[in-house]
Motif scaffolding. Structure first.
Motif, mmCIF file in Angstrom:
data_model
loop_
_atom_site.group_PDB
_atom_site.id
_atom_site.type_symbol
_atom_site.label_atom_id
_atom_site.label_comp_id
_atom_site.label_asym_id
_atom_site.label_seq_id
_atom_site.Cartn_x
_atom_site.Cartn_y
_atom_site.Cartn_z
ATOM 1 N N ALA A 1 0.854 -1.184 0.000
ATOM 2 C CA ALA A 1 0.000 0.000 0.000
ATOM 3 C C ALA A 1 0.890 1.234 0.000
ATOM 4 O O ALA A 1 2.125 1.133 -0.020
ATOM 5 N N VAL A 2 0.275 2.400 0.023
ATOM 6 C CA VAL A 2 1.004 3.644 0.268
ATOM 7 C C VAL A 2 1.189 3.761 1.783
ATOM 8 O O VAL A 2 0.240 3.541 2.544
ATOM 9 N N PHE A 3 2.408 4.105 2.210
ATOM 10 C CA PHE A 3 2.708 4.213 3.633
ATOM 11 C C PHE A 3 2.995 5.666 4.004
ATOM 12 O O PHE A 3 3.685 6.384 3.272
ATOM 13 N N SER A 4 2.492 6.075 5.147
ATOM 14 C CA SER A 4 2.916 7.346 5.724
ATOM 15 C C SER A 4 4.161 7.104 6.561
ATOM 16 O O SER A 4 4.344 6.007 7.109
ATOM 17 N N ASP A 5 5.030 8.107 6.655
ATOM 18 C CA ASP A 5 6.283 7.996 7.438
ATOM 19 C C ASP A 5 7.103 6.787 7.014
ATOM 20 O O ASP A 5 7.667 6.077 7.841
ATOM 21 N N TRP A 6 7.165 6.550 5.694
ATOM 22 C CA TRP A 6 7.873 5.388 5.152
ATOM 23 C C TRP A 6 9.334 5.364 5.620
ATOM 24 O O TRP A 6 10.022 6.380 5.629
ATOM 25 N N GLY A 7 9.798 4.186 6.023
ATOM 26 C CA GLY A 7 11.182 4.006 6.426
ATOM 27 C C GLY A 7 11.488 4.429 7.844
ATOM 28 O O GLY A 7 12.646 4.454 8.250
ATOM 29 N N THR A 8 10.442 4.772 8.614
ATOM 30 C CA THR A 8 10.631 5.159 10.009
ATOM 31 C C THR A 8 9.863 4.189 10.911
ATOM 32 O O THR A 8 9.002 3.443 10.440
ATOM 33 N N PRO A 9 10.153 4.200 12.215
ATOM 34 C CA PRO A 9 9.399 3.323 13.122
ATOM 35 C C PRO A 9 7.901 3.613 13.137
ATOM 36 O O PRO A 9 7.101 2.763 13.546
ATOM 37 N N ALA A 10 7.515 4.808 12.680
ATOM 38 C CA ALA A 10 6.101 5.196 12.718
ATOM 39 C C ALA A 10 5.351 4.854 11.424
ATOM 40 O O ALA A 10 4.176 5.190 11.290
ATOM 41 N N GLU A 11 6.023 4.194 10.478
ATOM 42 C CA GLU A 11 5.363 3.947 9.191
ATOM 43 C C GLU A 11 4.104 3.090 9.375
ATOM 44 O O GLU A 11 4.056 2.188 10.217
ATOM 45 N N ARG A 12 3.113 3.405 8.568
ATOM 46 C CA ARG A 12 1.855 2.651 8.609
ATOM 47 C C ARG A 12 1.188 2.730 7.243
ATOM 48 O O ARG A 12 1.310 3.737 6.526
ATOM 49 N N PRO A 13 0.465 1.698 6.857
ATOM 50 C CA PRO A 13 -0.229 1.732 5.570
ATOM 51 C C PRO A 13 -1.434 2.659 5.619
ATOM 52 O O PRO A 13 -2.149 2.715 6.611
ATOM 53 N N ILE A 14 -1.648 3.379 4.542
ATOM 54 C CA ILE A 14 -2.823 4.242 4.409
ATOM 55 C C ILE A 14 -3.882 3.445 3.659
ATOM 56 O O ILE A 14 -3.668 3.066 2.506
ATOM 57 N N PRO B 1 -7.934 12.741 -2.056
ATOM 58 C CA PRO B 1 -6.872 13.463 -2.757
ATOM 59 C C PRO B 1 -6.286 14.604 -1.940
ATOM 60 O O PRO B 1 -5.071 14.845 -1.984
ATOM 61 N N VAL B 2 -7.120 15.301 -1.190
ATOM 62 C CA VAL B 2 -6.634 16.424 -0.379
ATOM 63 C C VAL B 2 -5.677 15.930 0.698
ATOM 64 O O VAL B 2 -4.588 16.489 0.901
ATOM 65 N N GLU B 3 -6.058 14.876 1.408
ATOM 66 C CA GLU B 3 -5.202 14.338 2.470
ATOM 67 C C GLU B 3 -3.891 13.796 1.905
ATOM 68 O O GLU B 3 -2.810 14.054 2.457
ATOM 69 N N LEU B 4 -3.975 13.067 0.803
ATOM 70 C CA LEU B 4 -2.781 12.435 0.245
ATOM 71 C C LEU B 4 -1.845 13.471 -0.367
ATOM 72 O O LEU B 4 -0.618 13.344 -0.267
ATOM 73 N N SER B 5 -2.390 14.504 -0.976
ATOM 74 C CA SER B 5 -1.569 15.545 -1.595
ATOM 75 C C SER B 5 -0.777 16.346 -0.569
ATOM 76 O O SER B 5 0.234 16.968 -0.905
ATOM 77 N N ALA B 6 -1.220 16.317 0.680
ATOM 78 C CA ALA B 6 -0.524 17.056 1.734
ATOM 79 C C ALA B 6 0.708 16.317 2.233
ATOM 80 O O ALA B 6 1.502 16.871 2.993
ATOM 81 N N MET B 7 0.870 15.065 1.826
ATOM 82 C CA MET B 7 2.014 14.262 2.256
ATOM 83 C C MET B 7 3.107 14.301 1.198
ATOM 84 O O MET B 7 2.885 14.705 0.060
ATOM 85 N N THR B 8 4.309 13.869 1.577
ATOM 86 C CA THR B 8 5.459 13.862 0.671
ATOM 87 C C THR B 8 5.887 12.432 0.386
ATOM 88 O O THR B 8 6.004 11.620 1.305
ATOM 89 N N PHE B 9 6.107 12.138 -0.904
ATOM 90 C CA PHE B 9 6.521 10.804 -1.327
ATOM 91 C C PHE B 9 7.677 10.918 -2.313
ATOM 92 O O PHE B 9 7.830 11.934 -2.993
ATOM 93 N N ALA B 10 8.481 9.870 -2.395
ATOM 94 C CA ALA B 10 9.665 9.875 -3.256
ATOM 95 C C ALA B 10 9.271 10.079 -4.714
ATOM 96 O O ALA B 10 8.393 9.406 -5.240
ATOM 97 N N ALA B 11 9.948 11.025 -5.364
ATOM 98 C CA ALA B 11 9.605 11.386 -6.740
ATOM 99 C C ALA B 11 9.897 10.268 -7.723
ATOM 100 O O ALA B 11 9.301 10.208 -8.804
ATOM 101 N N ASP B 12 10.812 9.344 -7.369
ATOM 102 C CA ASP B 12 11.186 8.290 -8.309
ATOM 103 C C ASP B 12 10.541 6.948 -7.989
ATOM 104 O O ASP B 12 10.912 5.924 -8.563
ATOM 105 N N SER B 13 9.567 6.932 -7.064
ATOM 106 C CA SER B 13 8.905 5.660 -6.759
ATOM 107 C C SER B 13 7.410 5.868 -6.549
ATOM 108 O O SER B 13 6.609 5.774 -7.479
ATOM 109 N N MET B 14 6.994 6.190 -5.313
ATOM 110 C CA MET B 14 5.575 6.300 -5.016
ATOM 111 C C MET B 14 4.978 7.649 -5.443
ATOM 112 O O MET B 14 3.763 7.752 -5.664
#
Length: 303
Positions: free
Chosen positions: A231-244, A249-262
């Motif tokens: 799935a898409v994860f918030s806080d990816w790569g940290t102890p706090a990561e969790r699947p969304i 669209p508004v909630e997801l657009s407010a988050m940051t994701f790697a430009a070359d992957s997700m």
């Protein structure tokens, strides 16, 4: 329900696997079975990636010195035909007798003044060590980037898709009940010259953005991007990561994701799902039906 399904390149050729016809067919067979399962109950249109295959064909073309290497748009068309053939054959084998499936090479128009042409960033092809990467950069004039420590890949421009040239044909096939495989590799990038004629360009269109445009143009109810992550994860790569699981669209657009992957998947999902009543899903290939039914992956809706 009409569903556009975009299959990531990792579903066709996993990183580290040899790029043989046998390996690719085995991976395509797994993908085709998941797609055929969806096609039993829904009208599906299939798009797919082609990054590793384009890189392989480019290397093979460069090895023959009798002619100049073919440009990237022609090599892209070759790779899309190869993948489409494998997908179509395996899907027909997996679908009920009488099911109709067709592969369509798809040209997608881009803006010749797109800023991406001045900033090539889209990685394609296999990984190289530093020595080989520098040799290819010098001999083939390929821009290269270090993707991870000691691992280099070729980079090319990735302009924004503007218009699907064959969209009328795609709609005719879909309305006739044909499962269409199209917009492979993000489509073959073309521009209009000063006479209004189409010409290919040295670029690769992002597959997820092209598939999102396709989903809108065929008036799909749902748009699935299938990859190798749950799935898409918030806080990816940290102890706090969790699947969304469910988001807007508004909630997801407010988050940051790697430009070359997700990142491109999230952008494409938000753009499609911004229309009320539409759903975009991101998750694993084997979870395709579960994502559509709300039991897996990340689902994006306007409300």
């Amino acid at each position: 329900m009409r569903v556009v399904v975009a299959i990531g390149g990792s579903a066709l050729l996993k990183r580290g696997q040899p790029m043989t016809a046998e390996v690719q067919r085995a991976n395509v067979r797994v993908a085709a079975e998941a797609l055929a399962d969806l096609a039993r109950d829904h009208e599906i249109v299939v798009a797919h990636g082609n990054g590793p295959q384009v890189g392989l064909l480019a290397l093979q073309a460069a090895a023959y010195k009798g002619v100049e290497p073919y440009p990237l748009d022609i090599i892209s068309a070759e790779s899309v035909g190869m993948i489409g053939y494998l997908l179509e054959q395996e899907m027909v084998n997996a679908m009920p007798p009488g099911a109709r499936c067709a592969t369509l090479l798809t040209q997608i128009e881009v803006d010749p003044d797109d800023p991406a042409f001045k900033r090539p960033r889209k990685t394609i092809g296999p990984l190289y060590d530093e020595v080989e990467a520098h040799r290819l950069r010098d001999e083939k004039k390929w821009p290269m980037c270090e993707e991870s420590a000691g691992n280099w890949r070729r980079v090319v421009p990735s302009p924004t898709p503007r218009r699907i040239i064959e969209i009328g044909v795609i709609r005719l096939l879909v309305e006739a009940g044909v499962t269409v495989i199209c917009a492979g590799g993000g489509g073959i990038p073309v521009v209009r010259n000063c006479d209004g004629e189409l010409e290919g360009v040295e670029a690769v269109i992002d597959k997820d953005h092209a598939a999102g445009l396709l989903a809108s143009e065929v008036e799909a109810d749902a748009f699935l991007m299938l990859t190798n992550v749950e799935a898409v994860f918030s806080d990816w790569g940290t102890p706090a990561e969790r699947p969304i699981r469910e988001t807007t669209p508004v909630e997801l657009s407010a988050m940051t994701f790697a430009a070359d992957s997700m990142g491109p998947k999230v952008e494409a999902a938000c753009a499609f799902a911004a229309t009320r009543g539409k759903m975009a899903g991101i998750g694993r290939l084997q979870d395709a039906r579960a994502i559509l039914e709300g039991r897996a992956g990340t689902r994006v809706r306007a409300s």
